[in-house]
Design an enzyme around this catalytic site. Structure first.
Site, PDB file in Angstrom:
ATOM      1  N   GLY A  78     -47.230  13.135  39.008  1.00 52.27           N
ATOM      2  CA  GLY A  78     -48.611  12.964  38.891  1.00 52.27           C
ATOM      3  C   GLY A  78     -49.382  12.916  37.584  1.00 52.27           C
ATOM      4  N   HIS A  79     -48.631  12.178  36.707  1.00 59.84           N
ATOM      5  CA  HIS A  79     -49.295  11.813  35.268  1.00 59.84           C
ATOM      6  C   HIS A  79     -48.565  10.488  34.935  1.00 59.84           C
ATOM      7  CE1 HIS A  79     -45.206  13.856  34.711  1.00 59.84           C
ATOM      8  NE2 HIS A  79     -45.165  12.884  33.876  1.00 59.84           N
ATOM      9  N   ALA A  80     -49.176  10.337  33.507  1.00 60.12           N
ATOM     10  CA  ALA A  80     -48.802   8.910  32.995  1.00 60.12           C
ATOM     11  C   ALA A  80     -48.407   9.530  31.355  1.00 60.12           C
ATOM     12  CB  ALA A  80     -49.731   8.097  32.978  1.00 60.12           C
TER      13      ALA A  80
ATOM     14  N   ARG B 225     -46.802   7.829  37.436  1.00 61.37           N
ATOM     15  CA  ARG B 225     -45.925   8.079  38.296  1.00 61.37           C
ATOM     16  C   ARG B 225     -45.871   9.293  39.205  1.00 61.37           C
ATOM     17  NH1 ARG B 225     -43.156   8.966  33.418  1.00 61.37           N
ATOM     18  NH2 ARG B 225     -44.433   7.403  32.996  1.00 61.37           N
TER      19      ARG B 225
END
Length: 136
Positions: free
Chosen positions: A53-55, A100
């Site tokens: 839940g981040h990039a 992702r």
């Protein structure tokens, strides 16, 4: 602005040495196209849980399912793909600037991550709205 898209994502085969006693895979300097500075792994992920839940702004990552399986949902701000990882001699290369999310972890799954950088909170984009602005 980060120009990486889901087209820059790669599945990389990790060399496998097959033997009657079992298989052996080796990750050396030329297996992954970056020098990794951090290694971590996810395990005992409860059923139905999501990770990621981040990039990343600068870091690249290489994900491997050492055991079991899980899905990696990848977004570049315009397109989305899902990659299922379930083979320990295959890894998923995620370049910088790709969102992702990891989900659908099977029982006993282990996700190994090789990262191009040490942990730095300022390298994370944790809000999807912020990510969309970063990609423009």
């Amino acid at each position: 602005m980060n120009k990486n898209t889901i087209d820059n994502i790669q599945i990389i085969e990790i060399p496998k040495i097959a033997d009657r006693r079992g298989n052996l895979s080796v990750i050396e300097g030329n297996t992954v196209p970056f020098e990794f500075k951090r290694v971590y792994y996810l395990f005992d992920v409860p059923s139905g849980s999501k990770r990621g839940g981040h990039a990343h702004i600068k870091q690249q990552e290489f994900l491997i399912s050492l055991s079991g399986s899980f899905d990696v949902i990848l977004k570049d701000g315009k397109s989305k793909i899902t990659v299922t990882l379930n083979r320990p001699n295959q890894g998923l290369l995620i370049p910088t600037g790709i969102w992702r999310e990891l989900e659908n972890f099977s029982s006993g799954s282990v996700c190994l991550v090789l990262s191009s950088g040490e942990y730095k909170e300022s390298d994370y984009i944790r809000e999807y709205k912020e990510f969309r602005l970063f990609k423009k």
